[in-house]
Design a protein around this motif. Structure first.
Motif, PDB file in Angstrom:
ATOM      1  N   ALA A  74       0.830  -1.210   0.000  1.00  0.00           N
ATOM      2  CA  ALA A  74       0.000   0.000   0.000  1.00  0.00           C
ATOM      3  C   ALA A  74       0.862   1.257   0.000  1.00  0.00           C
ATOM      4  N   ASN A  75       1.910   1.246   0.800  1.00  0.00           N
ATOM      5  CA  ASN A  75       2.792   2.416   0.892  1.00  0.00           C
ATOM      6  C   ASN A  75       3.527   2.695  -0.408  1.00  0.00           C
ATOM      7  N   HIS A  76       3.707   1.670  -1.217  1.00  0.00           N
ATOM      8  CA  HIS A  76       4.444   1.825  -2.484  1.00  0.00           C
ATOM      9  C   HIS A  76       3.536   1.674  -3.706  1.00  0.00           C
ATOM     10  N   HIS A  77       2.229   1.731  -3.450  1.00  0.00           N
ATOM     11  CA  HIS A  77       1.221   1.700  -4.515  1.00  0.00           C
ATOM     12  C   HIS A  77       1.346   0.467  -5.407  1.00  0.00           C
ATOM     13  N   LEU A  78       1.618  -0.663  -4.770  1.00  0.00           N
ATOM     14  CA  LEU A  78       1.663  -1.936  -5.486  1.00  0.00           C
ATOM     15  C   LEU A  78       0.298  -2.608  -5.389  1.00  0.00           C
ATOM     16  N   PRO A  79      -0.068  -3.422  -6.372  1.00  0.00           N
ATOM     17  CA  PRO A  79      -1.390  -4.074  -6.333  1.00  0.00           C
ATOM     18  C   PRO A  79      -1.471  -5.099  -5.191  1.00  0.00           C
ATOM     19  N   PRO A  80      -2.686  -5.285  -4.629  1.00  0.00           N
ATOM     20  CA  PRO A  80      -2.865  -6.242  -3.529  1.00  0.00           C
ATOM     21  C   PRO A  80      -2.529  -7.683  -3.927  1.00  0.00           C
ATOM     22  N   ALA A  81      -2.794  -8.043  -5.188  1.00  0.00           N
ATOM     23  CA  ALA A  81      -2.553  -9.416  -5.641  1.00  0.00           C
ATOM     24  C   ALA A  81      -1.295  -9.469  -6.499  1.00  0.00           C
ATOM     25  N   ASP A  82      -0.647 -10.624  -6.465  1.00  0.00           N
ATOM     26  CA  ASP A  82       0.543 -10.869  -7.282  1.00  0.00           C
ATOM     27  C   ASP A  82       0.368 -12.249  -7.921  1.00  0.00           C
ATOM     28  N   PRO A  83      -0.375 -12.311  -9.036  1.00  0.00           N
ATOM     29  CA  PRO A  83      -0.696 -13.608  -9.649  1.00  0.00           C
ATOM     30  C   PRO A  83       0.519 -14.478  -9.957  1.00  0.00           C
ATOM     31  N   ALA A  84       1.636 -13.890 -10.363  1.00  0.00           N
ATOM     32  CA  ALA A  84       2.825 -14.695 -10.677  1.00  0.00           C
ATOM     33  C   ALA A  84       3.339 -15.381  -9.412  1.00  0.00           C
ATOM     34  N   ARG A  85       3.418 -14.644  -8.302  1.00  0.00           N
ATOM     35  CA  ARG A  85       3.861 -15.243  -7.047  1.00  0.00           C
ATOM     36  C   ARG A  85       2.871 -16.307  -6.583  1.00  0.00           C
ATOM     37  N   GLU A  86       1.590 -16.014  -6.705  1.00  0.00           N
ATOM     38  CA  GLU A  86       0.573 -16.976  -6.289  1.00  0.00           C
ATOM     39  C   GLU A  86       0.719 -18.286  -7.061  1.00  0.00           C
ATOM     40  N   SER A  87       0.964 -18.197  -8.361  1.00  0.00           N
ATOM     41  CA  SER A  87       1.161 -19.408  -9.174  1.00  0.00           C
ATOM     42  C   SER A  87       2.377 -20.192  -8.708  1.00  0.00           C
ATOM     43  N   ARG A  88       3.474 -19.465  -8.430  1.00  0.00           N
ATOM     44  CA  ARG A  88       4.688 -20.145  -7.936  1.00  0.00           C
ATOM     45  C   ARG A  88       4.425 -20.816  -6.585  1.00  0.00           C
ATOM     46  N   GLN A  89       3.694 -20.128  -5.724  1.00  0.00           N
ATOM     47  CA  GLN A  89       3.397 -20.685  -4.404  1.00  0.00           C
ATOM     48  C   GLN A  89       2.522 -21.927  -4.506  1.00  0.00           C
ATOM     49  N   ILE A  90       1.552 -21.892  -5.391  1.00  0.00           N
ATOM     50  CA  ILE A  90       0.679 -23.057  -5.574  1.00  0.00           C
ATOM     51  C   ILE A  90       1.491 -24.244  -6.075  1.00  0.00           C
ATOM     52  N   ALA A  91       2.340 -24.033  -7.058  1.00  0.00           N
ATOM     53  CA  ALA A  91       3.180 -25.123  -7.573  1.00  0.00           C
ATOM     54  C   ALA A  91       4.088 -25.660  -6.470  1.00  0.00           C
ATOM     55  N   ARG A  92       4.680 -24.750  -5.690  1.00  0.00           N
ATOM     56  CA  ARG A  92       5.578 -25.143  -4.595  1.00  0.00           C
ATOM     57  C   ARG A  92       4.831 -25.959  -3.541  1.00  0.00           C
ATOM     58  N   LEU A  93       3.624 -25.497  -3.185  1.00  0.00           N
ATOM     59  CA  LEU A  93       2.849 -26.201  -2.161  1.00  0.00           C
ATOM     60  C   LEU A  93       2.351 -27.546  -2.654  1.00  0.00           C
ATOM     61  N   ARG A  94       2.000 -27.630  -3.932  1.00  0.00           N
ATOM     62  CA  ARG A  94       1.579 -28.921  -4.492  1.00  0.00           C
ATOM     63  C   ARG A  94       2.718 -29.938  -4.399  1.00  0.00           C
ATOM     64  N   GLU A  95       3.937 -29.477  -4.711  1.00  0.00           N
ATOM     65  CA  GLU A  95       5.092 -30.374  -4.618  1.00  0.00           C
ATOM     66  C   GLU A  95       5.359 -30.787  -3.172  1.00  0.00           C
ATOM     67  N   LEU A  96       5.292 -29.829  -2.262  1.00  0.00           N
ATOM     68  CA  LEU A  96       5.461 -30.154  -0.837  1.00  0.00           C
ATOM     69  C   LEU A  96       4.409 -31.162  -0.387  1.00  0.00           C
ATOM     70  N   ALA A  97       3.171 -30.953  -0.825  1.00  0.00           N
ATOM     71  CA  ALA A  97       2.086 -31.868  -0.455  1.00  0.00           C
ATOM     72  C   ALA A  97       2.357 -33.277  -0.979  1.00  0.00           C
ATOM     73  N   GLU A  98       2.769 -33.364  -2.229  1.00  0.00           N
ATOM     74  CA  GLU A  98       3.072 -34.685  -2.802  1.00  0.00           C
ATOM     75  C   GLU A  98       4.162 -35.383  -1.997  1.00  0.00           C
ATOM     76  N   ASN A  99       5.208 -34.643  -1.650  1.00  0.00           N
ATOM     77  CA  ASN A  99       6.313 -35.224  -0.879  1.00  0.00           C
ATOM     78  C   ASN A  99       5.874 -35.637   0.525  1.00  0.00           C
ATOM     79  N   ALA A 100       4.876 -34.935   1.057  1.00  0.00           N
ATOM     80  CA  ALA A 100       4.379 -35.244   2.397  1.00  0.00           C
ATOM     81  C   ALA A 100       3.243 -36.270   2.372  1.00  0.00           C
ATOM     82  N   LYS A 101       2.913 -36.782   1.196  1.00  0.00           N
ATOM     83  CA  LYS A 101       1.814 -37.743   1.018  1.00  0.00           C
ATOM     84  C   LYS A 101       0.468 -37.120   1.384  1.00  0.00           C
ATOM     85  N   LEU A 102       0.304 -35.836   1.039  1.00  0.00           N
ATOM     86  CA  LEU A 102      -0.946 -35.115   1.223  1.00  0.00           C
ATOM     87  C   LEU A 102      -1.517 -34.833  -0.161  1.00  0.00           C
ATOM     88  N   ASP A 103      -2.802 -34.915  -0.300  1.00  0.00           N
ATOM     89  CA  ASP A 103      -3.449 -34.670  -1.588  1.00  0.00           C
ATOM     90  C   ASP A 103      -3.104 -33.262  -2.079  1.00  0.00           C
TER      91      ASP A 103
END
Length: 130
Positions: A74-103
């Motif tokens: 907000a202080n630097h007038h950046l958008p609230p959402a960051d779709p590129a980061r969100e996509s990376r996080q989803i891919a990262r979490l999916r991999e972590l889940a697979e390694n942890a035997k979580l759906d």
């Protein structure tokens, strides 16, 4: 007197009635349950309760960090959402889940829910309502 029904992860439900019902696994429904089974069920439920508490505390810490991110954005007038980061996080979490035997689909749904809440917070910060 009200009756409250709870369900554990096994899909079994147990009912408790008002005051004095206690927290004894299987009380009132299947009093003939082997005491060793009842003790194991209690031990496992205690572990689940501890894990749930840890999850809540970890989420609280996560949201403290994302609140700081929201203020920075907000202080630097950046958008609230960051779709590129969100996509990376989803891919990262999916991999972590697979390694942890979580759906992985479940992990993705959970992260999407959290991300939506974070974005809502960031929008509120940007609007000055938080």
């Amino acid at each position: 007197m009200t009756t409250r029904h709870t369900s554990d992860e096994s899909g079994t439900a147990e009912g408790t009635s008002g005051a004095g019902a206690g927290n004894t696994p299987g009380a009132g429904a299947g009093d003939a349950v082997d005491p060793a089974v009842r003790a194991e069920l209690s031990r496992l439920r205690d572990s689940i309760d501890n894990i749930d508490a840890a999850v809540v505390h970890m989420l609280a810490e996560r949201f403290k960090c994302t609140q700081q991110v929201g203020h920075l954005k907000a202080n630097h007038h950046l958008p609230p959402a960051d779709p590129a980061r969100e996509s990376r996080q989803i891919a990262r979490l999916r991999e972590l889940a697979e390694n942890a035997k979580l759906d992985p689909a479940f992990a993705e749904k959970l992260l999407n829910f959290i991300i939506a809440e974070v974005i809502r917070h960031h929008e509120g910060i940007a609007d000055g309502s938080r």
